[in-house]
Design a protein around this motif. Structure first.
Motif, PDB file in Angstrom:
ATOM      1  N   ILE A  92       0.868  -1.187   0.000  1.00 22.83           N
ATOM      2  CA  ILE A  92       0.000   0.000   0.000  1.00 22.83           C
ATOM      3  C   ILE A  92       0.902   1.235   0.000  1.00 22.83           C
ATOM      4  N   GLN A  93       0.507   2.234  -0.759  1.00 18.05           N
ATOM      5  CA  GLN A  93       1.305   3.468  -0.812  1.00 18.05           C
ATOM      6  C   GLN A  93       1.007   4.374   0.384  1.00 18.05           C
ATOM      7  N   PRO A  94       2.046   4.912   1.012  1.00 16.91           N
ATOM      8  CA  PRO A  94       1.805   5.894   2.084  1.00 16.91           C
ATOM      9  C   PRO A  94       1.602   7.288   1.481  1.00 16.91           C
ATOM     10  N   SER A  95       0.711   7.347   0.496  1.00 15.14           N
ATOM     11  CA  SER A  95       0.516   8.605  -0.239  1.00 15.14           C
ATOM     12  C   SER A  95      -0.577   9.463   0.381  1.00 15.14           C
ATOM     13  N   GLY A  96      -0.986   9.108   1.583  1.00 21.49           N
ATOM     14  CA  GLY A  96      -2.026   9.853   2.292  1.00 21.49           C
ATOM     15  C   GLY A  96      -2.506   8.944   3.407  1.00 21.49           C
TER      16      GLY A  96
ATOM     17  N   GLY B   5     -11.671   2.342   1.297  1.00 27.02           N
ATOM     18  CA  GLY B   5     -11.461   1.642   0.015  1.00 27.02           C
ATOM     19  C   GLY B   5     -10.212   0.781   0.108  1.00 27.02           C
ATOM     20  N   ASN B   6      -9.129   1.366   0.606  1.00 23.02           N
ATOM     21  CA  ASN B   6      -7.893   0.601   0.805  1.00 23.02           C
ATOM     22  C   ASN B   6      -8.128  -0.554   1.788  1.00 23.02           C
ATOM     23  N   TYR B   7      -8.962  -0.278   2.792  1.00 25.83           N
ATOM     24  CA  TYR B   7      -9.234  -1.277   3.825  1.00 25.83           C
ATOM     25  C   TYR B   7     -10.027  -2.461   3.257  1.00 25.83           C
TER      26      TYR B   7
ATOM     27  N   ASP C 122      -5.189   8.565 -15.992  1.00 31.88           N
ATOM     28  CA  ASP C 122      -5.905   9.373 -14.989  1.00 31.88           C
ATOM     29  C   ASP C 122      -4.963  10.326 -14.280  1.00 31.88           C
ATOM     30  N   LYS C 123      -3.836   9.778 -13.801  1.00 29.78           N
ATOM     31  CA  LYS C 123      -2.947  10.612 -12.981  1.00 29.78           C
ATOM     32  C   LYS C 123      -2.247  11.664 -13.824  1.00 29.78           C
ATOM     33  N   SER C 124      -1.917  11.350 -15.081  1.00 32.79           N
ATOM     34  CA  SER C 124      -1.226  12.364 -15.878  1.00 32.79           C
ATOM     35  C   SER C 124      -2.180  13.490 -16.278  1.00 32.79           C
TER      36      SER C 124
ATOM     37  N   VAL D 161      -5.218  -7.461  -4.139  1.00 33.94           N
ATOM     38  CA  VAL D 161      -5.357  -6.014  -4.379  1.00 33.94           C
ATOM     39  C   VAL D 161      -6.792  -5.708  -4.805  1.00 33.94           C
ATOM     40  N   GLY D 162      -7.109  -4.425  -4.877  1.00 34.73           N
ATOM     41  CA  GLY D 162      -8.419  -4.004  -5.378  1.00 34.73           C
ATOM     42  C   GLY D 162      -8.459  -4.090  -6.896  1.00 34.73           C
ATOM     43  N   GLU D 163      -9.659  -3.949  -7.436  1.00 28.27           N
ATOM     44  CA  GLU D 163      -9.893  -4.095  -8.881  1.00 28.27           C
ATOM     45  C   GLU D 163      -9.073  -3.076  -9.698  1.00 28.27           C
ATOM     46  N   ASP D 164      -8.813  -1.900  -9.123  1.00 32.15           N
ATOM     47  CA  ASP D 164      -8.069  -0.874  -9.872  1.00 32.15           C
ATOM     48  C   ASP D 164      -6.659  -1.327 -10.253  1.00 32.15           C
ATOM     49  N   GLN D 165      -6.162  -2.351  -9.560  1.00 30.19           N
ATOM     50  CA  GLN D 165      -4.799  -2.797  -9.841  1.00 30.19           C
ATOM     51  C   GLN D 165      -4.743  -3.964 -10.827  1.00 30.19           C
ATOM     52  N   ARG D 166      -5.906  -4.403 -11.322  1.00 26.55           N
ATOM     53  CA  ARG D 166      -5.924  -5.581 -12.213  1.00 26.55           C
ATOM     54  C   ARG D 166      -5.019  -5.390 -13.435  1.00 26.55           C
TER      55      ARG D 166
ATOM     56  N   GLY E 269     -16.687  -5.333  -2.847  1.00 26.61           N
ATOM     57  CA  GLY E 269     -15.837  -4.250  -2.334  1.00 26.61           C
ATOM     58  C   GLY E 269     -14.495  -4.143  -3.034  1.00 26.61           C
ATOM     59  N   ALA E 270     -14.336  -4.831  -4.170  1.00 25.31           N
ATOM     60  CA  ALA E 270     -13.063  -4.738  -4.898  1.00 25.31           C
ATOM     61  C   ALA E 270     -12.876  -3.352  -5.500  1.00 25.31           C
ATOM     62  N   ARG E 271     -13.994  -2.627  -5.628  1.00 23.81           N
ATOM     63  CA  ARG E 271     -13.898  -1.252  -6.120  1.00 23.81           C
ATOM     64  C   ARG E 271     -14.905  -0.397  -5.362  1.00 23.81           C
ATOM     65  N   ILE E 272     -14.449   0.219  -4.295  1.00 27.68           N
ATOM     66  CA  ILE E 272     -15.312   1.123  -3.532  1.00 27.68           C
ATOM     67  C   ILE E 272     -15.253   2.483  -4.237  1.00 27.68           C
ATOM     68  N   ARG E 273     -16.425   3.072  -4.420  1.00 30.77           N
ATOM     69  CA  ARG E 273     -16.479   4.313  -5.191  1.00 30.77           C
ATOM     70  C   ARG E 273     -16.511   5.554  -4.293  1.00 30.77           C
TER      71      ARG E 273
ATOM     72  N   SER F 114     -16.225   7.554 -10.087  1.00 32.55           N
ATOM     73  CA  SER F 114     -14.792   7.368  -9.828  1.00 32.55           C
ATOM     74  C   SER F 114     -14.578   6.600  -8.531  1.00 32.55           C
ATOM     75  N   LYS F 115     -13.385   6.027  -8.391  1.00 30.61           N
ATOM     76  CA  LYS F 115     -13.141   5.210  -7.202  1.00 30.61           C
ATOM     77  C   LYS F 115     -12.801   6.090  -5.998  1.00 30.61           C
ATOM     78  N   MET F 116     -13.027   5.551  -4.820  1.00 21.81           N
ATOM     79  CA  MET F 116     -12.627   6.260  -3.605  1.00 21.81           C
ATOM     80  C   MET F 116     -11.106   6.251  -3.560  1.00 21.81           C
ATOM     81  N   SER F 117     -10.505   7.416  -3.365  1.00 20.00           N
ATOM     82  CA  SER F 117      -9.048   7.538  -3.432  1.00 20.00           C
ATOM     83  C   SER F 117      -8.536   8.419  -2.318  1.00 20.00           C
ATOM     84  N   LYS F 118      -7.426   8.015  -1.687  1.00 24.37           N
ATOM     85  CA  LYS F 118      -6.909   8.802  -0.573  1.00 24.37           C
ATOM     86  C   LYS F 118      -6.363  10.152  -1.019  1.00 24.37           C
ATOM     87  N   SER F 119      -6.017  10.292  -2.308  1.00 24.91           N
ATOM     88  CA  SER F 119      -5.471  11.579  -2.755  1.00 24.91           C
ATOM     89  C   SER F 119      -6.529  12.467  -3.429  1.00 24.91           C
ATOM     90  N   ASP F 120      -7.807  12.094  -3.291  1.00 18.02           N
ATOM     91  CA  ASP F 120      -8.889  12.940  -3.830  1.00 18.02           C
ATOM     92  C   ASP F 120      -8.883  14.281  -3.082  1.00 18.02           C
TER      93      ASP F 120
HETATM   94  N1  AQP Z   1     -11.578   2.481  -3.928  1.00 19.07           N
HETATM   95  C1  AQP Z   1     -10.984   1.323  -3.735  1.00 19.07           C
HETATM   96  N2  AQP Z   1     -11.709   0.179  -3.633  1.00 19.07           N
HETATM   97  C2  AQP Z   1     -11.113  -1.019  -3.428  1.00 19.07           C
HETATM   98  N3  AQP Z   1      -9.764  -1.156  -3.307  1.00 19.07           N
HETATM   99  C3  AQP Z   1      -9.009  -0.045  -3.396  1.00 19.07           C
HETATM  100  N4  AQP Z   1      -7.685   0.162  -3.321  1.00 19.07           N
HETATM  101  C4  AQP Z   1      -7.423   1.480  -3.488  1.00 19.07           C
HETATM  102  N5  AQP Z   1      -8.568   2.161  -3.661  1.00 19.07           N
HETATM  103  C5  AQP Z   1      -9.572   1.236  -3.618  1.00 19.07           C
HETATM  104  C6  AQP Z   1      -6.713  -0.884  -3.084  1.00 19.07           C
HETATM  105  O1  AQP Z   1      -5.905  -0.486  -1.985  1.00 19.07           O
HETATM  106  C7  AQP Z   1      -4.596  -0.997  -2.166  1.00 19.07           C
HETATM  107  C8  AQP Z   1      -3.576   0.055  -1.937  1.00 19.07           C
HETATM  108  O2  AQP Z   1      -3.684   1.019  -2.932  1.00 19.07           O
HETATM  109  P1  AQP Z   1      -2.464   1.991  -3.167  1.00 19.07           P
HETATM  110  O3  AQP Z   1      -2.294   2.863  -2.003  1.00 19.07           O
HETATM  111  O4  AQP Z   1      -1.273   1.217  -3.521  1.00 19.07           O
HETATM  112  O5  AQP Z   1      -2.837   2.808  -4.441  1.00 19.07           O
HETATM  113  P2  AQP Z   1      -4.154   3.117  -5.154  1.00 19.07           P
HETATM  114  O6  AQP Z   1      -4.775   1.866  -5.666  1.00 19.07           O
HETATM  115  O7  AQP Z   1      -3.832   4.169  -6.181  1.00 19.07           O
HETATM  116  O8  AQP Z   1      -5.059   3.695  -3.974  1.00 19.07           O
HETATM  117  P3  AQP Z   1      -5.546   5.179  -3.737  1.00 19.07           P
HETATM  118  O9  AQP Z   1      -6.222   5.222  -2.424  1.00 19.07           O
HETATM  119  O10 AQP Z   1      -6.326   5.640  -4.927  1.00 19.07           O
HETATM  120  O11 AQP Z   1      -4.181   5.966  -3.639  1.00 19.07           O
HETATM  121  P4  AQP Z   1      -3.711   7.269  -4.411  1.00 19.07           P
HETATM  122  O12 AQP Z   1      -4.837   8.242  -4.227  1.00 19.07           O
HETATM  123  O13 AQP Z   1      -2.458   7.675  -3.753  1.00 19.07           O
HETATM  124  O14 AQP Z   1      -3.517   6.870  -5.846  1.00 19.07           O
HETATM  125  C9  AQP Z   1      -4.545  -1.600  -3.580  1.00 19.07           C
HETATM  126  O15 AQP Z   1      -4.695  -2.999  -3.454  1.00 19.07           O
HETATM  127  C10 AQP Z   1      -5.744  -1.020  -4.249  1.00 19.07           C
HETATM  128  O16 AQP Z   1      -6.273  -1.854  -5.249  1.00 19.07           O
END
Ligand code: AQP
Length: 329
Positions: free
Chosen positions: A10-14, A19-21, A112-114, A145-150, A182-186, A193-199
């Motif tokens: 998991i990235q310590p990016s926030g 979602g990560n949980y 997305d990120k670029s 991992v979550g679906e976003d990493q497939r 819960g593989a993709r929490i929005r 869009s997915k739930m993201s810690k850097s939103d």
């Molecule tokens: N919304 C999500 N639903 C389900 N799983 C999620 N993961 C992330 N967001 C969701 C899963 O959490 C793990 C760690 O993710 P990460 O920190 O390596 O990077 P990420 O996938 O890019 O997560 P974030 O929260 O969106 O981080 P930022 O905002 O920094 O890019 C992974 O297994 C991921 O699938």
């Protein structure tokens, strides 16, 4: 026979979101008995977007403490910080020489990120190659991992196959492990869009460490729809997402929850959902506080973890160097 290897990070990016949980952390624990697991805090990935150094240090130890608080056991799993094991960067470089630009430019996360950055750095493009190195260094069979990493795990498989066919069998080909629900929490504000810690909108996510008031407030503000029909379907994505969060915490079936709330307004459900999440996170938050304050313990865990990980990483890297044609020292 040796147990198969599980690897995730998991990235310590926030601060971590639910979602990560739900998508990752929660699922790590149950794998520890059946597999040899490595769980990493991927700080080298985090710097592919701008980080405040002080905050990065804090977030790195927070993730470590959350790993331990959730129940990762250093006697069963290898728990470490990515930058402590430089073999990740070394293998990453090797893999960059067989990854094509076109392939990397097609990654959804890169696109997305670029889009969100003023200047697109090469690190964002190469992120999935470093992730492939993380996984392949340990001869990993499964990646929870979550679906976003497939897409990134698929790229990892492709790079491993490419290397194996060019230089002979070297890497295990990994498979992804995603949770059923819960593989993709929005996002709570935008179900597209997915739930993201850097939103940038803090109402879009619930953090694992959010207090009761914040959790209640954010669920109250979560978008739903104007149909006022309590159901679980793709036309009601925002509600479906909230139900997914609910069942991920209670372990109930979607049907049970829909039957209970059918015919009621969304308000009552949202209030109950807040209670479920608050109670679900409470033990984790309590243990986190205890563990996070013990700096010496955390240092011991990450130091020992890095030693064990380095030993395994070296075994793979030596093989790779030999096959490529580098001279051994
Ligand atoms: N919304 C999500 N639903 C389900 N799983 C999620 N993961 C992330 N967001 C969701 C899963 O959490 C793990 C760690 O993710 P990460 O920190 O390596 O990077 P990420 O996938 O890019 O997560 P974030 O929260 O969106 O981080 P930022 O905002 O920094 O890019 C992974 O297994 C991921 O699938």
């Amino acid at each position: 026979m040796d147990k198969k290897i599980v690897y995730s990070g998991i990235q310590p990016s926030g601060s971590l979101t639910i979602g990560n949980y739900i998508g990752a952390l929660k699922n790590f624990i149950g794998l520890q008995d059946e597999y040899n697991c490595l769980y990493c805090i991927v700080d080298m990935h985090a710097i592919t977007v701008e980080q405040d150094p002080k905050l990065l240090r804090k977030n790195t130890l927070d993730v470590l403490a959350l790993y331990l608080a959730e129940g990762l056991d250093p006697d069963k799993s290898i728990i470490y910080i990515q930058s402590h094991v430089p073999q990740h960067a070394e293998l990453g470089w090797m893999l960059n020489t067989i990854a094509s630009m076109g392939q990397l430019q097609r990654m959804t996360q890169f696109k997305d990120k670029s889009k969100r950055s003023k200047e697109v750095m090469a690190g964002i493009l190469n992120y999935p190659v470093l992730m492939a190195a993380d996984i392949l260094l340990y001869q990993t069979s499964y990646v929870p991992v979550g679906e976003d990493q497939r897409q990134h795990v698929e790229l990892t498989r492709d790079l491993a196959q490419r290397f194996n066919s060019k230089y002979s069998d070297t890497f295990t080909i990994p498979d992804i492990l995603t949770p059923k629900v819960g593989a993709r929490i929005r996002s709570l504000q935008d179900p597209e869009s997915k739930m993201s810690k850097s939103d940038s909108d803090e109402n879009s996510y619930i953090l694992i460490l959010d207090d009761e008031n914040a959790i209640r407030r954010k669920f109250k503000r979560a978008v739903t729809d104007s149909l006022n029909n309590f159901d679980y379907n793709d036309e009601q994505k925002a509600l479906k997402n909230l139900i997914n969060i609910y069942v991920s915490f209670t372990g109930e079936s979607v049907e049970e929850v829909v039957n209970r709330y059918r015919g009621q307004g969304y308000g009552k459900f949202k209030a109950d959902l807040a209670d479920v999440v608050i109670e679900g996170l409470r033990p984790l938050q309590t243990r986190f506080k205890e563990i996070r304050s013990d700096k010496e313990y955390l240092e011991k865990i990450y130091t020992e973890g890095a030693e064990k990980a380095s030993y395994l990483a070296n075994k793979t890297l030596r093989k790779v160097y030999k096959k490529i044609g580098f001279i051994a020292k």
